[in-house]
Design a protein around this motif. Structure first.
Motif, PDB file in Angstrom:
ATOM      1  N   LYS A   1       0.750  -1.140  -0.101  1.00 11.69           N
ATOM      2  CA  LYS A   1      -0.141   0.112   0.174  1.00 11.69           C
ATOM      3  C   LYS A   1       0.955   1.154   0.027  1.00 11.69           C
ATOM      4  N   THR A   2       0.635   2.199  -0.955  1.00 12.65           N
ATOM      5  CA  THR A   2       1.501   3.196  -1.130  1.00 12.65           C
ATOM      6  C   THR A   2       0.954   4.259  -1.951  1.00 12.65           C
ATOM      7  N   ASP A   3       1.069   5.439  -2.219  1.00 10.18           N
ATOM      8  CA  ASP A   3       0.503   6.421  -2.686  1.00 10.18           C
ATOM      9  C   ASP A   3       1.552   6.888  -3.916  1.00 10.18           C
ATOM     10  N   ALA A   4       2.559   6.262  -4.076  1.00 10.15           N
ATOM     11  CA  ALA A   4       3.324   6.698  -4.854  1.00 10.15           C
ATOM     12  C   ALA A   4       3.240   6.592  -6.165  1.00 10.15           C
ATOM     13  N   VAL A   5       3.807   7.657  -7.141  1.00 15.85           N
ATOM     14  CA  VAL A   5       3.558   7.463  -8.658  1.00 15.85           C
ATOM     15  C   VAL A   5       4.629   6.628  -9.260  1.00 15.85           C
TER      16      VAL A   5
END
Length: 217
Positions: free
Chosen positions: A62-66
């Motif tokens: 789970k991550t918000d990275a591009v």
């Protein structure tokens, strides 16, 4: 921005050459990168990705990275199919000698305005291309290199003369054999073979001499 770069040392140097000290960057090889580093990043550049990469499973966290994926050898749509990723994914041209340029060559299922916003934060210009094997620059350069090897094989001229003729005659910054040395003949050969396998177009058939050079290393 907090950027994680997954790359070999040469690609790490090229990334530094392009972006300098504009961002907080962590450099890791595919063998070194950890789940924690993926989770902490805002942007990830992966130069070493392929569908069978051992570190592909890290992109299921789970991550918000591009996520920027080097999609020269494999379409970005196929790469993404290897794992689940809810955030923007952008393919880029990560071949040696082609990344540290004013424009990044990109492909993405994301709308161009989304890509533009991300690239503005990164501090780079870009151009979008279709999600196709080889993108644009790697495909064209590989074809030029392949033709140069045919020219050499036929005895028309030697390597240094072919390089010089292309630099003087077409104003190329490097000749085809110099470009092959920078990129790696094995990568050029692999891309052409992948293109031929996908299209059956004879123009992508690898020159036997290029094939031998790629095997010789």
């Amino acid at each position: 921005m907090n950027i994680l770069v997954v790359a070999n040392p040469d690609s790490q140097d090229e990334f530094k050459g392009k972006f300098g000290l504009k961002h907080q960057v962590i450099f890791k090889t595919s063998q070194q990168v950890s789940e924690k580093e993926v989770q902490m990043a805002q942007v990830i550049f992966d130069f070493e990705i392929h569908p069978e990469s051992n570190h592909v499973s890290l992109y299921q966290v789970k991550t918000d990275a591009v996520l920027f994926l080097n999609s020269v050898m494999t379409k970005v749509s196929k790469l993404v199919a290897s794992f689940g990723w809810p955030n923007p994914v952008i393919g880029f041209n990560g071949w040696a000698g082609m990344f540290n340029k004013p424009l990044m060559e990109l492909t993405s299922p994301q709308p161009e305005d989304v890509v533009r916003q991300i690239c503005t934060h990164l501090g780079t210009d870009f151009r979008m291309v279709e999600d196709q094997l080889g993108m644009v620059s790697p495909r064209v350069v590989s074809m030029i290199i392949n033709e140069a090897y045919y020219t050499l094989e036929e005895g028309t001229a030697n390597e240094s003369d072919i390089d010089l003729a292309m630099k003087l005659g077409t104003n190329y910054p490097a000749g085809p054999f110099e470009m092959a040395s920078t990129i790696g003949t094995s990568k050029v050969c692999q891309l052409l073979e992948n293109l031929y396998s996908e299209t059956s177009n004879p123009r992508y058939q690898v020159c036997p001499l290029l094939k031998q050079r790629s095997l010789d290393g």
